[in-house]
Design an enzyme around this catalytic site. Structure first.
Site, PDB file in Angstrom:
ATOM      1  N   GLU A 189       0.833  -1.205   0.000  1.00  0.00           N
ATOM      2  CA  GLU A 189       0.000   0.000   0.000  1.00  0.00           C
ATOM      3  C   GLU A 189       0.870   1.259   0.000  1.00  0.00           C
ATOM      4  O   GLU A 189       2.086   1.199   0.117  1.00  0.00           O
ATOM      5  CB  GLU A 189      -0.925   0.034   1.228  1.00  0.00           C
ATOM      6  N   GLU A 212     -12.274  -5.207   8.845  1.00  0.00           N
ATOM      7  CA  GLU A 212     -12.880  -4.894   7.548  1.00  0.00           C
ATOM      8  C   GLU A 212     -14.379  -5.197   7.502  1.00  0.00           C
ATOM      9  O   GLU A 212     -14.907  -5.582   6.471  1.00  0.00           O
ATOM     10  CB  GLU A 212     -12.144  -5.625   6.413  1.00  0.00           C
ATOM     11  N   ASN A 220     -10.456   4.539   1.745  1.00  0.00           N
ATOM     12  CA  ASN A 220      -9.258   4.563   0.903  1.00  0.00           C
ATOM     13  C   ASN A 220      -9.084   5.946   0.294  1.00  0.00           C
ATOM     14  O   ASN A 220     -10.047   6.662   0.067  1.00  0.00           O
ATOM     15  CB  ASN A 220      -9.309   3.492  -0.175  1.00  0.00           C
ATOM     16  N   ASP A 231      -9.817   0.545  -4.587  1.00  0.00           N
ATOM     17  CA  ASP A 231      -8.817   0.687  -3.525  1.00  0.00           C
ATOM     18  C   ASP A 231      -8.240   2.098  -3.608  1.00  0.00           C
ATOM     19  O   ASP A 231      -8.979   3.051  -3.822  1.00  0.00           O
ATOM     20  CB  ASP A 231      -7.763  -0.415  -3.667  1.00  0.00           C
TER      21      ASP A 231
END
Length: 290
Positions: A17, A121, A148, A197
């Site tokens: 990420e 999540e 995100n 994302d």
């Protein structure tokens, strides 16, 4: 407008990420959230470096004073790569120990914008925050399971943010003092196509979205029109960053998280760092105001 993505570092990230091109060292920085790692890649030399973080780490972003701020699970930390040290700046949501920081961006005014999320999540406990001159502000964007982004338009007037499980990309105006206007939905992505994302802005103000479980990245106009798609040999694309001397090299982090052994066998490059070329350059990462 693009070439096929190619693997440049077989890092095998569990959850790669936060890629960001840092101009002062001509390098790409990114993280592996789940393995608590920070990475730096120097394209000119091929040098690969890594640091261990004390907690899950979503992002590292450069400051005007020459250091970095790292978004760890419990809050914002000053990160010194040479000393390999992390010093707490401010806790974030200490009342929610099952939340963590996820993704972040710096706007042209030097504000750091970032989101929190449920580490499991599932629960809608995530929210977006702004950190400026040592002060932490909670925005009006909350009640989200997996935040995100955000990303910010080149002129600093618009903030784009993602609700990953909701499959949406939304936009808010940024006021002169950093306050956010009402959210406007601009893109909805069908779950069968993957989950949006990390978002990134290019110099034309278009939004690049990586699709988790979607095998591709997409470029949308500011109004939500799909302009381009780039296919990958792995399913979980997490975020794009533009780098190189002309900001026309797109770097992409990916993830192995939640893939079965059979899926990993079919995607041997999963979790790797990729690059491809674009015609429209990105935007240089601003520095966090000290």
């Amino acid at each position: 407008m693009t070439t096929e993505p190619r693997l440049i570092w077989e890092v095998e990230a569990e959850l790669g990420e936060g890629p960001v091109w840092v101009q002062r060292d001509a390098a790409l920085w990114f993280t592996d959230i789940k393995r608590q790692r920070i990475y730096r890649f120097h394209p000119a030399t091929g040098a690969q470096e890594s640091w261990h973080a004390p907690e899950q780490v979503g992002f590292v972003l450069p400051t005007a004073s020459g250091g970095f701020i790292a978004g760890l699970q419990s809050g914002l930390y000053s990160f010194d790569p040479e000393q390999r040290s992390f010093d707490l700046l401010t806790e974030v949501e200490p009342e929610r120990p099952t939340n963590r920081l996820n993704d972040g961006v710096v706007d042209p005014s030097g504000r750091l914008w970032f989101g929190t999320m449920d580490n499991g999540e599932r629960e809608k406990t995530g929210a977006f925050y702004c950190y400026h001159h040592g002060q932490l502000y909670r925005t009006n964007l909350s009640g989200i399971s997996i935040t995100n982004g955000p990303c910010v338009s080149p002129d600093g007037s618009m903030l784009y943010w993602v609700d990953t499980l909701g499959g949406t990309i939304s936009a808010c105006e940024i006021g002169a003092s950093g306050e956010l206007g009402p959210a406007e939905l601009i893109v909805t992505i069908d779950p069968k196509d993957g989950y949006p994302d990390g978002p990134t802005i290019d110099s034309e103000g278009c939004i690049w979205i990586s699709l988790y479980a979607g095998w591709e990245a997409r470029r949308y106009s500011p109004s939500g029109e799909l302009l381009a798609r780039v296919s990958f040999p792995v399913a979980n694309i997490t975020k794009i960053a533009f780098g190189g001397p002309d900001l026309r090299t797109a770097y992409a982090t990916t993830a192995r998280q939640l893939l079965t052994q059979d899926q990993l066998d079919a995607q041997p490059l999963a979790g790797g760092l990729f690059e491809f070329e674009v015609d429209v350059p990105g935007v240089a990462c601003p520095l966090i105001a000290d």
